[in-house]
Design a protein around this motif. Structure first.
Motif, short mmCIF file in Angstrom:
data_model
loop_
_atom_site.label_atom_id
_atom_site.label_comp_id
_atom_site.label_asym_id
_atom_site.label_seq_id
_atom_site.Cartn_x
_atom_site.Cartn_y
_atom_site.Cartn_z
N GLU A 1 0.86 -1.18 0.00
CA GLU A 1 0.00 0.00 0.00
C GLU A 1 0.90 1.24 0.00
O GLU A 1 1.96 1.24 0.62
CB GLU A 1 -0.84 -0.03 1.28
CG GLU A 1 -2.10 0.76 1.24
CD GLU A 1 -2.95 0.48 2.49
OE1 GLU A 1 -2.39 0.06 3.51
OE2 GLU A 1 -4.17 0.68 2.40
N ASP B 1 -1.57 -4.39 -3.46
CA ASP B 1 -2.44 -3.65 -2.55
C ASP B 1 -2.81 -2.31 -3.20
O ASP B 1 -1.98 -1.42 -3.27
CB ASP B 1 -1.74 -3.45 -1.20
CG ASP B 1 -2.72 -3.21 -0.07
OD1 ASP B 1 -3.90 -2.90 -0.37
OD2 ASP B 1 -2.32 -3.33 1.10
N GLU B 2 -4.02 -2.21 -3.68
CA GLU B 2 -4.54 -1.04 -4.38
C GLU B 2 -3.62 -0.60 -5.53
O GLU B 2 -3.05 0.50 -5.51
CB GLU B 2 -4.77 0.10 -3.38
CG GLU B 2 -5.73 -0.34 -2.29
CD GLU B 2 -6.26 0.83 -1.45
OE1 GLU B 2 -6.27 1.96 -1.97
OE2 GLU B 2 -6.68 0.58 -0.31
MG LIG Z 1 -5.27 -1.14 3.04
#
Ligand SMILES: [Mg+2]
Ligand SMILES: Nc1ncnc2c1ncn2[C@@H]1O[C@H](COP(=O)(O)OP(=O)(O)OP(=O)(O)O)[C@@H](O)[C@H]1O
Lengths: 252, 246
Positions: B81, B157-158
């Motif tokens: 992230e 993550d994203e």
């Molecule tokens: Mg997160």
């Protein structure tokens, strides 16, 4: 050590080592170190007018104090910066063991310090040519000085594993280096030994045994004392083990 | 290829991930959905071996992450992230460093760097310091790092956070393409992305899996729901509701 160990350690070492040169840290530290080392040697030592005019007394005697401040300044970015940037998450999910990373980083800082020390050679050579031609104390002085710096760096590495703030790491590391240096400072030890009840004396002496300062002066005297070298090496190993513990606890 | 069993993570007294189990096979793209603080990143951090689980096990390609972390991590690519990067490096030197840690050296290293620079449209910034990159470029640089060794397992993550619409489209396409011969998990807050790229999706709420299935089957979970958006809203409770009730 396998091939993989060496390659990974080397990759981390290379990145860190070059990192010092890409930032002003290295240049600032080296300049300040050279200024302080020369300044103390030529001005303060003269003013104090030591009985002992040998190089080790005039030149190396100041190094522990300089390292107390400068080693934490070099070492504070080791792990704090990784925590702050979040890159620790990248590093620890690569196929790299924590030990490979810890060693790579420590050796990089150690390498920087080696360069700083080598740059003091010109002064020492000048002094050697003008005065004492015996090179024994010079070599042992350098060994003692370098080991002292490495011990402070390893301590800083351990502290930096626990915090994401470089400022916090710096202050705590300076405090630790100062304490562990001071507890063995001869005049301080004398005062304390005289002040405490006679039964406590041996306890004070025992605690003092763990000071950097004692071992440092033993080493600079020019006799290669294996136990002093072993002492510094074990301080470094314990500090690096603590670094590993710090990194683990952050990820737990 | 990814096997997660009874994963639990407790921070102090807070249970961030509560008994999560799932598996992802080769050729699958798994979407990770859930409100903020649901435990998506924490789960991913355990799968990638960054966090040690309080209990439970993770296996990548049959290798246990807790017992043989270095071996398991060789099979893995990970985009954390916020896309962390070493700020004192250039894009190319950063990717070179990551390649070396992956055991790619010499000519293969140069080739791997060129390949991902090309794939992630980073060629025009290859010698720029990552410090001065825009957010989207930073994200792409970190994404490039995760695929530099062409891993079997990819955890993102994203991955589309902070990208412009063109890049979002590009990355989705890339995930879908790579998903044919890898096992991929990615988290996102954009539900169209799930329909565009995922073969399966999991919805996590307060540490627990509350739905697991293909995007189509998830839609059927809530009668009358026209979109995944509505399904998401009706099966996860926003934090505010929880607080008001407490
Ligand atoms: Mg997160
Ligand atoms: N290191 C930590 N220490 C304590 N609590 C943590 C830690 N990391 C995460 N948490 C807590 O665990 C919970 C889950 O966090 P997580 O980052 O996994 O959420 P997320 O699903 O990724 O959310 P988002 O969509 O906002 O990214 C949160 O309540 C968070 O506060």
């Amino acid at each position: 050590m396998s091939n993989r160990d060496i390659q990974n350690t080397l990759a981390v070492f290379k990145r860190e080592f070059l990192g010092y040169f890409n930032s002003p840290v290295f240049y600032v530290i080296v300049v300040i170190f050279l200024l302080a080392a020369n300044g103390f040697t030529f001005f303060v030592s003269n003013i104090l007018d030591f009985d002992d005019v040998s190089l080790s007394a005039r030149f190396f005697v100041w190094h522990p104090w300089i390292y107390t401040v400068l080693a934490p300044a070099v070492g504070m970015r080791l792990w704090s910066e990784e925590h702050r940037l979040g890159t620790i998450e990248l590093l620890m999910t690569m196929p790299v063991s924590p030990w490979q990373a810890i060693m790579g980083k420590f050796f990089a800082a150690a390498g920087v310090w080696l360069i700083a020390l080598v740059l003091t050679l010109p002064i020492v050579i000048t002094m050697g040519v003008l005065g004492d031609p015996d090179s024994g104390p010079v070599i042992s002085g350098y060994v003692a000085s370098y080991l002292y710096a490495m011990a402070c760096l390893a301590l800083t590495s351990a502290v930096s594993a626990f915090t994401r703030s470089q400022v916090v790491c710096f202050i705590i590391s300076v405090f630790f280096c100062l304490c562990i240096g001071m507890i063995g400072f001869p005049s301080l030890t004398h005062t304390v030994v005289n002040a405490v009840p006679s039964g406590m004396e041996s306890i004070v002496r025992f605690i003092c045994y763990f000071s950097f300062m004692d071992h440092f002066f033993e080493l600079t005297k020019g006799i290669f004392v294996l136990k002093d070298i072993l002492y510094f090496v074990s301080v470094i190993i314990v500090s690096l083990l603590l670094t590993d513990f710090g990194l683990r606890s952050k990820r737990a | 290829m990814i096997q997660v069993k009874n994963l639990i993570k407790v921070f102090g007294t807070k249970v961030a991930v509560d008994d999560v189990s799932f598996s992802v096979e080769k050729g699958e793209v798994l979407g990770f959905l859930g409100p903020n603080g649901a435990g998506k990143s924490t789960t991913m951090r355990m799968v990638t071996g960054y966090f040690k689980p309080t209990s439970g096990s993770v296996q990548l390609c049959g290798v246990d992450m807790i017992e043989e972390p270095e071996l398991a991590k060789q099979r893995l690519g990970y985009l954390p992230e916020n896309a962390p990067l070493y700020s004192d490096m250039t894009v190319a030197s950063f990717l070179g460093f990551c390649a070396e840690l992956r055991g790619i050296h010499g000519a293969a290293r140069t080739k791997a760097i060129d390949r991902v620079l090309d794939l992630c449209f980073l060629d025009n910034v290859r010698n720029q310091s990552v410090d001065t990159l825009s957010k989207g470029y930073r994200h792409r640089t970190c994404f490039a790092q995760s695929i530099i060794h062409d891993p079997d397992v990819l955890i993102l993550d994203e991955p589309t956070d902070g990208l412009d619409p063109n890049q979002k489209h590009e990355v989705r396409g890339m995930i879908k393409r790579m998903g044919r011969d890898k096992a991929i998990i990615f988290s996102t807050h954009i539900l169209e992305e799930v329909e565009a790229a995922c073969s399966r999706a999991i919805i996590i709420d307060r540490g627990k899996i509350v739905a697991d299935g293909t995007p189509e089957s998830l839609k059927k979970l809530v009668p009358g729901a026209a979109s995944l958006d509505e399904v998401f809203r009706s099966i996860t409770k926003p934090d505010t509701v929880q607080k008001k009730a407490a």
